[in-house]
Scaffold this active site. Structure first.
Site, short mmCIF file in Angstrom:
data_model
loop_
_atom_site.label_atom_id
_atom_site.label_comp_id
_atom_site.label_asym_id
_atom_site.label_seq_id
_atom_site.Cartn_x
_atom_site.Cartn_y
_atom_site.Cartn_z
NE ARG A 146 5.63 40.61 -69.20
CZ ARG A 146 5.22 41.37 -70.47
NH1 ARG A 146 6.42 42.26 -70.33
NH2 ARG A 146 4.33 41.18 -71.49
CG LEU A 157 -18.56 47.42 -79.65
CD1 LEU A 157 -17.44 48.15 -80.33
CD2 LEU A 157 -18.19 46.95 -78.23
CG HIS A 203 -4.37 33.83 -67.47
ND1 HIS A 203 -3.77 34.88 -68.25
CD2 HIS A 203 -3.88 33.06 -67.54
CE1 HIS A 203 -2.84 34.18 -69.03
NE2 HIS A 203 -2.43 32.72 -67.69
CG ASP A 237 2.27 40.46 -73.40
OD1 ASP A 237 1.76 39.92 -72.39
OD2 ASP A 237 3.29 41.26 -73.90
N GLY A 238 0.50 40.73 -70.98
CA GLY A 238 0.71 41.31 -69.03
C GLY A 238 0.77 40.32 -67.92
CG ASN A 239 -3.20 39.12 -68.68
OD1 ASN A 239 -3.49 39.79 -68.46
ND2 ASN A 239 -4.27 38.09 -69.22
CB SER A 266 -2.03 30.09 -83.51
OG SER A 266 -0.75 30.56 -83.83
CD GLU A 267 2.24 32.15 -83.06
OE1 GLU A 267 0.83 32.87 -82.30
OE2 GLU A 267 2.26 31.74 -84.51
NE ARG A 299 7.02 40.35 -78.42
CZ ARG A 299 7.57 40.11 -77.56
NH1 ARG A 299 8.48 41.27 -77.88
NH2 ARG A 299 7.26 39.11 -76.67
NE ARG A 323 0.97 32.54 -67.28
CZ ARG A 323 2.35 33.43 -68.33
NH1 ARG A 323 3.23 33.88 -67.50
NH2 ARG A 323 1.59 33.29 -69.28
#
Length: 244
Positions: A26, A133, A39, A22-24, A68-69, A196, A35
């Site tokens: 911002r 891995l 990414h 998370d945070g790309n 999915s969102e 979260r 944006r």
């Protein structure tokens, strides 16, 4: 107090680490960039995280790449993200294969374009026998959706007479998830400071240790990865049992 040892200095790595990247956006906004730039920079962090996981001895690394969102985001941004995914599958798979890394994709492939599905299938087939891995990318993925699909699969098995209702247990449902052959995450890391899990591996994270980092994903480094593992080793994992 004595400084905690690094994971590569005696502490075993968790078997399975999952990361909510998370945070790309911002990161890009703070620099006055689109944006897409965030990414692209985030894709570099993916490469770094995979290399670190392999070097530290992690067996499974799951990355929440596209939820999915995320389909609800502006069309242009989704198009750019799908373009980055194509580039990753075309350009990185040979490197993954060379380093003994197996690639797995989990999520709803029906929403992905046909050429991306083909690239996924080819990449999974090429790396299937690698064991240094396992890199799991969650694409078009939602935890609730996964559980619903597993429940439907179990319902069909009951309807076909293959199992009885009374025989359904946690193992039955878990065996019908995308991750049926993958151990549950020991450690879940989320970057950007948000605290979260955002519909990520809801079933599988029942007893995972959660570590939330203030660093934005494009800045996520090896030292951040190691710090999260040190935090993990400082936890008392009782799995619901009492102390002592």
């Amino acid at each position: 107090m004595e400084a905690a040892a690094k994971p590569d200095q005696g502490l075993p790595a968790p078997v399975h680490v999952a990361i909510i990247m998370d945070g790309n956006g911002r990161w890009a906004k703070a620099r006055g960039l689109p944006r897409t730039a965030g990414h692209k920079k985030g894709a570099e962090s993916v490469r770094r995280a995979v290399e670190t996981a392999r070097e530290l001895g992690v067996s499974y690394l799951t990355l929440y790449a596209f939820s999915s969102e995320n389909w609800k985001r502006p069309v242009g941004e989704v198009t750019d993200l799908m373009g980055l995914l194509r580039l990753y599958l075309r350009n990185e798979v040979n490197s993954l294969h060379k380093n003994g890394i197996r690639l797995r994709i989990i999520g709803d492939r029906s929403k992905l374009s046909a050429d991306i599905v083909t690239l996924i299938e080819e990449s999974e087939a090429k790396t299937r026998d690698n064991n240094a891995l396992t890199l799991v990318l969650a694409l078009s993925y939602g935890g609730r959706q996964e559980i619903v699909e597993a429940a439907r699969a179990v319902a069909r098995q009951v309807a076909e007479g293959r199992i009885s209702v009374d025989a359904i247990d946690e193992t039955t449902l878990a065996g019908n998830l995308f991750t049926a052959d993958i151990p549950d995450p020991d450690l879940v890391i989320r970057t950007s400071g948000e605290q979260r899990i955002s519909n990520f591996l809801l079933w599988q994270c029942a007893y995972s240790e959660l570590v939330f980092l203030d660093v934005l994903w494009p800045d996520f480094s090896r030292s951040d990865f190691e710090a999260a593992i040190r935090d993990y080793h400082g936890r008392d994992r009782r799995f619901g049992a009492a102390n002592g």
